[in-house]
Design a protein around this motif. Structure first.
Motif, short mmCIF file in Angstrom:
data_model
loop_
_atom_site.label_atom_id
_atom_site.label_comp_id
_atom_site.label_asym_id
_atom_site.label_seq_id
_atom_site.Cartn_x
_atom_site.Cartn_y
_atom_site.Cartn_z
N PHE A 44 0.85 -1.18 0.00
CA PHE A 44 0.00 0.00 0.00
C PHE A 44 0.89 1.23 0.00
CE2 PHE A 44 -2.19 3.46 2.15
CZ PHE A 44 -3.28 3.58 1.33
N LYS A 45 0.77 2.06 -1.05
CA LYS A 45 1.56 3.27 -1.16
C LYS A 45 0.71 4.52 -1.07
CE LYS A 45 4.96 0.92 -3.99
NZ LYS A 45 5.57 0.79 -5.29
N GLU A 46 -0.50 4.47 -1.66
CA GLU A 46 -1.39 5.61 -1.65
C GLU A 46 -2.81 5.14 -1.91
OE1 GLU A 46 -1.04 8.33 -5.07
OE2 GLU A 46 0.32 6.87 -5.94
N THR A 47 -3.77 6.02 -1.67
CA THR A 47 -5.17 5.71 -1.90
C THR A 47 -5.38 5.36 -3.37
OG1 THR A 47 -5.85 7.16 -0.11
CG2 THR A 47 -7.53 6.58 -1.72
N GLU A 48 -6.18 4.31 -3.61
CA GLU A 48 -6.43 3.83 -4.96
C GLU A 48 -7.93 3.67 -5.20
OE1 GLU A 48 -2.57 0.85 -5.26
OE2 GLU A 48 -4.54 0.01 -4.88
N ILE A 49 -8.31 3.76 -6.45
CA ILE A 49 -9.64 3.36 -6.88
C ILE A 49 -9.43 2.05 -7.61
CG2 ILE A 49 -11.65 3.88 -8.31
CD1 ILE A 49 -10.86 6.86 -8.02
N ARG A 50 -9.98 0.98 -7.10
CA ARG A 50 -9.83 -0.33 -7.72
C ARG A 50 -11.14 -0.69 -8.40
NH1 ARG A 50 -6.50 -3.99 -3.33
NH2 ARG A 50 -4.57 -2.78 -3.43
N SER A 51 -11.03 -1.12 -9.63
CA SER A 51 -12.20 -1.43 -10.42
C SER A 51 -11.97 -2.72 -11.18
CB SER A 51 -12.48 -0.28 -11.39
OG SER A 51 -13.60 -0.58 -12.19
N GLY A 52 -13.05 -3.35 -11.54
CA GLY A 52 -12.96 -4.55 -12.36
C GLY A 52 -14.17 -4.68 -13.26
N VAL A 53 -13.90 -4.99 -14.52
CA VAL A 53 -14.97 -5.23 -15.49
C VAL A 53 -14.68 -6.55 -16.16
CG1 VAL A 53 -16.12 -4.39 -17.57
CG2 VAL A 53 -15.26 -2.75 -15.90
N THR A 54 -15.60 -7.47 -16.08
CA THR A 54 -15.49 -8.80 -16.67
C THR A 54 -14.11 -9.43 -16.46
OG1 THR A 54 -14.90 -7.91 -18.86
CG2 THR A 54 -17.24 -8.33 -18.43
N GLY A 55 -13.61 -9.35 -15.25
CA GLY A 55 -12.36 -10.00 -14.88
C GLY A 55 -11.11 -9.18 -15.10
N PHE A 56 -11.21 -8.04 -15.75
CA PHE A 56 -10.05 -7.16 -15.96
C PHE A 56 -9.95 -6.21 -14.79
CE2 PHE A 56 -8.28 -3.14 -17.54
CZ PHE A 56 -7.04 -3.60 -17.96
N LYS A 57 -8.81 -6.20 -14.10
CA LYS A 57 -8.62 -5.34 -12.93
C LYS A 57 -7.91 -4.06 -13.33
CE LYS A 57 -8.43 -9.12 -9.67
NZ LYS A 57 -7.64 -9.81 -8.66
N ALA A 58 -8.38 -2.94 -12.82
CA ALA A 58 -7.76 -1.64 -13.09
C ALA A 58 -7.59 -0.89 -11.78
CB ALA A 58 -8.63 -0.83 -14.04
N THR A 59 -6.49 -0.17 -11.65
CA THR A 59 -6.21 0.61 -10.45
C THR A 59 -5.83 2.03 -10.86
OG1 THR A 59 -5.39 -1.36 -9.33
CG2 THR A 59 -4.78 0.77 -8.40
N LEU A 60 -6.49 3.02 -10.26
CA LEU A 60 -6.18 4.43 -10.48
C LEU A 60 -5.73 5.04 -9.17
CD1 LEU A 60 -9.26 5.57 -12.57
CD2 LEU A 60 -6.95 5.26 -13.38
#
Length: 74
Positions: A44-60
């Motif tokens: 954990f380095k900083e606050t993230e928005i974690r999202s997933g669509v049909t199994g694809f993970k994305a982090t902002l």
């Protein structure tokens, strides 16, 4: 159709601590005092928005957004 919609979670310092405590609680005798990496958790380095669509993970992260917009990360 339900699986098409994205699922988003805000992952902050509090959420990271809860995730760590739950992992330690799975096997307190062996997991107590180990690092996040040793327990198989992402650092954990900083606050993230974690999202997933049909199994694809994305982090902002804030730093990603600031870099993309070419503004200071404050």
């Amino acid at each position: 159709m339900k699986d098409f919609w994205p699922r988003c979670d805000i992952y902050d310092e509090h959420a990271a601590e809860i995730e760590y405590q739950l992992k330690v609680a799975e096997d307190p005798e062996n997991n107590k005092g180990k690092s996040r990496k040793d327990l198989g958790l992402q650092e954990f380095k900083e606050t993230e928005i974690r999202s997933g669509v049909t199994g694809f993970k994305a982090t902002l992260t804030q730093s990603h957004i600031a870099k993309l917009l070419k503004i200071p990360n404050n």
